[in-house]
Write a protein that holds these residues in place. Structure first.
Motif, PDB file in Angstrom:
ATOM      1  N   ALA A 123       0.836  -1.197   0.000  1.00 17.27           N
ATOM      2  CA  ALA A 123       0.000   0.000   0.000  1.00 17.27           C
ATOM      3  C   ALA A 123       0.875   1.253   0.000  1.00 17.27           C
ATOM      4  O   ALA A 123       0.639   2.186  -0.782  1.00 17.27           O
ATOM      5  CB  ALA A 123      -0.928  -0.006   1.218  1.00 17.27           C
ATOM      6  N   HIS A 124       1.884   1.267   0.841  1.00 18.96           N
ATOM      7  CA  HIS A 124       2.776   2.425   0.936  1.00 18.96           C
ATOM      8  C   HIS A 124       3.466   2.696  -0.403  1.00 18.96           C
ATOM      9  O   HIS A 124       3.539   3.842  -0.853  1.00 18.96           O
ATOM     10  CB  HIS A 124       3.804   2.199   2.048  1.00 18.96           C
ATOM     11  CG  HIS A 124       4.729   3.353   2.240  1.00 18.96           C
ATOM     12  ND1 HIS A 124       4.313   4.546   2.782  1.00 18.96           N
ATOM     13  CD2 HIS A 124       6.042   3.510   1.931  1.00 18.96           C
ATOM     14  CE1 HIS A 124       5.335   5.388   2.803  1.00 18.96           C
ATOM     15  NE2 HIS A 124       6.394   4.781   2.290  1.00 18.96           N
ATOM     16  N   LEU A 125       3.958   1.648  -1.056  1.00 19.80           N
ATOM     17  CA  LEU A 125       4.621   1.804  -2.354  1.00 19.80           C
ATOM     18  C   LEU A 125       3.665   2.342  -3.416  1.00 19.80           C
ATOM     19  O   LEU A 125       4.086   3.014  -4.361  1.00 19.80           O
ATOM     20  CB  LEU A 125       5.204   0.476  -2.826  1.00 19.80           C
ATOM     21  CG  LEU A 125       6.464  -0.001  -2.120  1.00 19.80           C
ATOM     22  CD1 LEU A 125       6.833  -1.418  -2.551  1.00 19.80           C
ATOM     23  CD2 LEU A 125       7.625   0.959  -2.388  1.00 19.80           C
ATOM     24  N   SER A 126       2.383   2.066  -3.258  1.00 19.84           N
ATOM     25  CA  SER A 126       1.375   2.527  -4.215  1.00 19.84           C
ATOM     26  C   SER A 126       0.783   3.875  -3.826  1.00 19.84           C
ATOM     27  O   SER A 126      -0.103   4.375  -4.518  1.00 19.84           O
ATOM     28  CB  SER A 126       0.246   1.497  -4.322  1.00 19.84           C
ATOM     29  OG  SER A 126       0.756   0.271  -4.784  1.00 19.84           O
ATOM     30  N   GLY A 127       1.231   4.429  -2.708  1.00 18.20           N
ATOM     31  CA  GLY A 127       0.694   5.709  -2.254  1.00 18.20           C
ATOM     32  C   GLY A 127      -0.675   5.597  -1.627  1.00 18.20           C
ATOM     33  O   GLY A 127      -1.458   6.549  -1.639  1.00 18.20           O
ATOM     34  N   THR A 128      -0.973   4.447  -1.062  1.00 16.17           N
ATOM     35  CA  THR A 128      -2.281   4.181  -0.467  1.00 16.17           C
ATOM     36  C   THR A 128      -2.165   4.140   1.054  1.00 16.17           C
ATOM     37  O   THR A 128      -1.281   3.492   1.586  1.00 16.17           O
ATOM     38  CB  THR A 128      -2.837   2.826  -0.964  1.00 16.17           C
ATOM     39  OG1 THR A 128      -2.864   2.828  -2.384  1.00 16.17           O
ATOM     40  CG2 THR A 128      -4.227   2.574  -0.430  1.00 16.17           C
ATOM     41  N   GLU A 129      -3.061   4.850   1.726  1.00 17.00           N
ATOM     42  CA  GLU A 129      -3.147   4.790   3.188  1.00 17.00           C
ATOM     43  C   GLU A 129      -4.168   3.729   3.564  1.00 17.00           C
ATOM     44  O   GLU A 129      -5.274   3.710   3.030  1.00 17.00           O
ATOM     45  CB  GLU A 129      -3.573   6.136   3.767  1.00 17.00           C
ATOM     46  CG  GLU A 129      -2.561   7.235   3.573  1.00 17.00           C
ATOM     47  CD  GLU A 129      -1.312   7.038   4.416  1.00 17.00           C
ATOM     48  OE1 GLU A 129      -1.418   6.472   5.513  1.00 17.00           O
ATOM     49  OE2 GLU A 129      -0.237   7.458   3.958  1.00 17.00           O
ATOM     50  N   LEU A 130      -3.792   2.852   4.484  1.00 13.90           N
ATOM     51  CA  LEU A 130      -4.664   1.767   4.930  1.00 13.90           C
ATOM     52  C   LEU A 130      -5.063   2.031   6.378  1.00 13.90           C
ATOM     53  O   LEU A 130      -4.193   2.117   7.251  1.00 13.90           O
ATOM     54  CB  LEU A 130      -3.924   0.427   4.797  1.00 13.90           C
ATOM     55  CG  LEU A 130      -4.650  -0.844   5.200  1.00 13.90           C
ATOM     56  CD1 LEU A 130      -5.931  -1.027   4.399  1.00 13.90           C
ATOM     57  CD2 LEU A 130      -3.726  -2.048   4.995  1.00 13.90           C
ATOM     58  N   TYR A 131      -6.350   2.214   6.614  1.00  9.18           N
ATOM     59  CA  TYR A 131      -6.877   2.480   7.952  1.00  9.18           C
ATOM     60  C   TYR A 131      -7.707   1.283   8.407  1.00  9.18           C
ATOM     61  O   TYR A 131      -8.703   0.935   7.773  1.00  9.18           O
ATOM     62  CB  TYR A 131      -7.756   3.730   7.962  1.00  9.18           C
ATOM     63  CG  TYR A 131      -7.031   4.977   7.524  1.00  9.18           C
ATOM     64  CD1 TYR A 131      -6.260   5.696   8.427  1.00  9.18           C
ATOM     65  CD2 TYR A 131      -7.116   5.421   6.212  1.00  9.18           C
ATOM     66  CE1 TYR A 131      -5.582   6.836   8.024  1.00  9.18           C
ATOM     67  CE2 TYR A 131      -6.447   6.564   5.798  1.00  9.18           C
ATOM     68  CZ  TYR A 131      -5.684   7.264   6.708  1.00  9.18           C
ATOM     69  OH  TYR A 131      -5.010   8.393   6.304  1.00  9.18           O
ATOM     70  N   ILE A 132      -7.292   0.664   9.492  1.00 13.66           N
ATOM     71  CA  ILE A 132      -8.014  -0.483  10.053  1.00 13.66           C
ATOM     72  C   ILE A 132      -8.695  -0.020  11.334  1.00 13.66           C
ATOM     73  O   ILE A 132      -8.026   0.343  12.306  1.00 13.66           O
ATOM     74  CB  ILE A 132      -7.067  -1.667  10.369  1.00 13.66           C
ATOM     75  CG1 ILE A 132      -6.187  -2.016   9.179  1.00 13.66           C
ATOM     76  CG2 ILE A 132      -7.874  -2.854  10.885  1.00 13.66           C
ATOM     77  CD1 ILE A 132      -6.911  -2.613   8.004  1.00 13.66           C
ATOM     78  N   GLY A 133     -10.000  -0.018  11.331  1.00 14.84           N
ATOM     79  CA  GLY A 133     -10.750   0.372  12.518  1.00 14.84           C
ATOM     80  C   GLY A 133     -10.771  -0.763  13.530  1.00 14.84           C
ATOM     81  O   GLY A 133     -10.333  -1.879  13.259  1.00 14.84           O
ATOM     82  N   SER A 134     -11.266  -0.462  14.696  1.00 17.01           N
ATOM     83  CA  SER A 134     -11.407  -1.496  15.710  1.00 17.01           C
ATOM     84  C   SER A 134     -12.758  -1.335  16.382  1.00 17.01           C
ATOM     85  O   SER A 134     -13.348  -0.267  16.371  1.00 17.01           O
ATOM     86  CB  SER A 134     -10.282  -1.416  16.749  1.00 17.01           C
ATOM     87  OG  SER A 134     -10.375  -0.211  17.466  1.00 17.01           O
ATOM     88  N   ASN A 135     -13.227  -2.424  16.919  1.00 15.39           N
ATOM     89  CA  ASN A 135     -14.487  -2.411  17.641  1.00 15.39           C
ATOM     90  C   ASN A 135     -14.336  -3.399  18.797  1.00 15.39           C
ATOM     91  O   ASN A 135     -14.448  -4.607  18.593  1.00 15.39           O
ATOM     92  CB  ASN A 135     -15.644  -2.807  16.720  1.00 15.39           C
ATOM     93  CG  ASN A 135     -16.992  -2.676  17.399  1.00 15.39           C
ATOM     94  OD1 ASN A 135     -17.081  -2.708  18.626  1.00 15.39           O
ATOM     95  ND2 ASN A 135     -18.037  -2.529  16.611  1.00 15.39           N
ATOM     96  N   PRO A 136     -14.058  -2.885  19.994  1.00 20.82           N
ATOM     97  CA  PRO A 136     -13.803  -3.777  21.130  1.00 20.82           C
ATOM     98  C   PRO A 136     -15.008  -4.630  21.535  1.00 20.82           C
ATOM     99  O   PRO A 136     -14.861  -5.602  22.257  1.00 20.82           O
ATOM    100  CB  PRO A 136     -13.407  -2.820  22.253  1.00 20.82           C
ATOM    101  CG  PRO A 136     -13.906  -1.482  21.845  1.00 20.82           C
ATOM    102  CD  PRO A 136     -13.972  -1.481  20.350  1.00 20.82           C
ATOM    103  N   ARG A 137     -16.191  -4.304  21.029  1.00 17.78           N
ATOM    104  CA  ARG A 137     -17.390  -5.070  21.387  1.00 17.78           C
ATOM    105  C   ARG A 137     -17.591  -6.301  20.507  1.00 17.78           C
ATOM    106  O   ARG A 137     -18.511  -7.076  20.718  1.00 17.78           O
ATOM    107  CB  ARG A 137     -18.629  -4.185  21.292  1.00 17.78           C
ATOM    108  CG  ARG A 137     -18.605  -3.008  22.238  1.00 17.78           C
ATOM    109  CD  ARG A 137     -19.858  -2.146  22.187  1.00 17.78           C
ATOM    110  NE  ARG A 137     -20.293  -1.848  20.830  1.00 17.78           N
ATOM    111  CZ  ARG A 137     -21.535  -2.036  20.376  1.00 17.78           C
ATOM    112  NH1 ARG A 137     -22.465  -2.507  21.155  1.00 17.78           N
ATOM    113  NH2 ARG A 137     -21.855  -1.733  19.146  1.00 17.78           N
ATOM    114  N   LEU A 138     -16.734  -6.489  19.499  1.00 17.50           N
ATOM    115  CA  LEU A 138     -16.911  -7.621  18.592  1.00 17.50           C
ATOM    116  C   LEU A 138     -16.665  -8.942  19.301  1.00 17.50           C
ATOM    117  O   LEU A 138     -15.667  -9.094  19.999  1.00 17.50           O
ATOM    118  CB  LEU A 138     -15.963  -7.521  17.401  1.00 17.50           C
ATOM    119  CG  LEU A 138     -16.263  -6.450  16.373  1.00 17.50           C
ATOM    120  CD1 LEU A 138     -15.224  -6.501  15.266  1.00 17.50           C
ATOM    121  CD2 LEU A 138     -17.652  -6.610  15.803  1.00 17.50           C
TER     122      LEU A 138
END
Length: 135
Positions: free
Chosen positions: A12-27
């Motif tokens: 992703a970094h090499l392609s100029g893409t930002e990757l955002y992984i959310g979280s949900n502690p209730r899962l």
């Protein structure tokens, strides 16, 4: 998902893409084959990177009896005429694509009694929604 992010962040970094992984502690913990679901997420996120997305968001939403994993990108998008063919074996618009990534993705999710829905708009991006049941 953390392992998937660690694997794909360099690409992703090499392609100029930002990757955002959310979280949900209730899962809750899902009863699933973890390596198969990793393959699903790798397939979808790699497709987003290859669609020249600058941003990919992954979020986890808890519903009554399921978990919704929503992967959204701001890439090139997919025409409506192509969306209906996604998941068909050997259907690919990529020059070197085999057309098996999404076929495998659909089969894995179906084996987990889940579903995949893809929404897209040209020049605005794509959203892939994966619903997995809570046992």
């Amino acid at each position: 998902m953390t392992e998937v992010a660690v694997l794909l962040e360099p690409q992703a970094h090499l392609s100029g893409t930002e990757l955002y992984i959310g979280s949900n502690p209730r899962l809750p913990t899902l009863s699933c084959e973890a390596n198969q679901l990793k393959q699903v997420f790798i397939n979808i996120i790699k497709n987003s990177i290859e669609a020249m997305a600058t941003k990919i968001n992954v979020e986890f939403i808890l519903n009554n009896s399921s978990v919704l994993v929503r992967i959204t990108d701001d890439g090139l998008g997919i025409t409506q005429s192509r969306i209906k063919h996604l998941g068909e074996p050997f259907y690919s618009s990529k020059e070197k694509g085999t057309g098996l990534g999404l076929t495998i993705t659909y089969r894995i999710i179906e084996a987990h009694k889940g579903s995949v829905h893809i929404h897209s708009e040209i020049d605005k991006g794509t959203t892939v929604e994966i619903t997995l049941p809570i046992d």
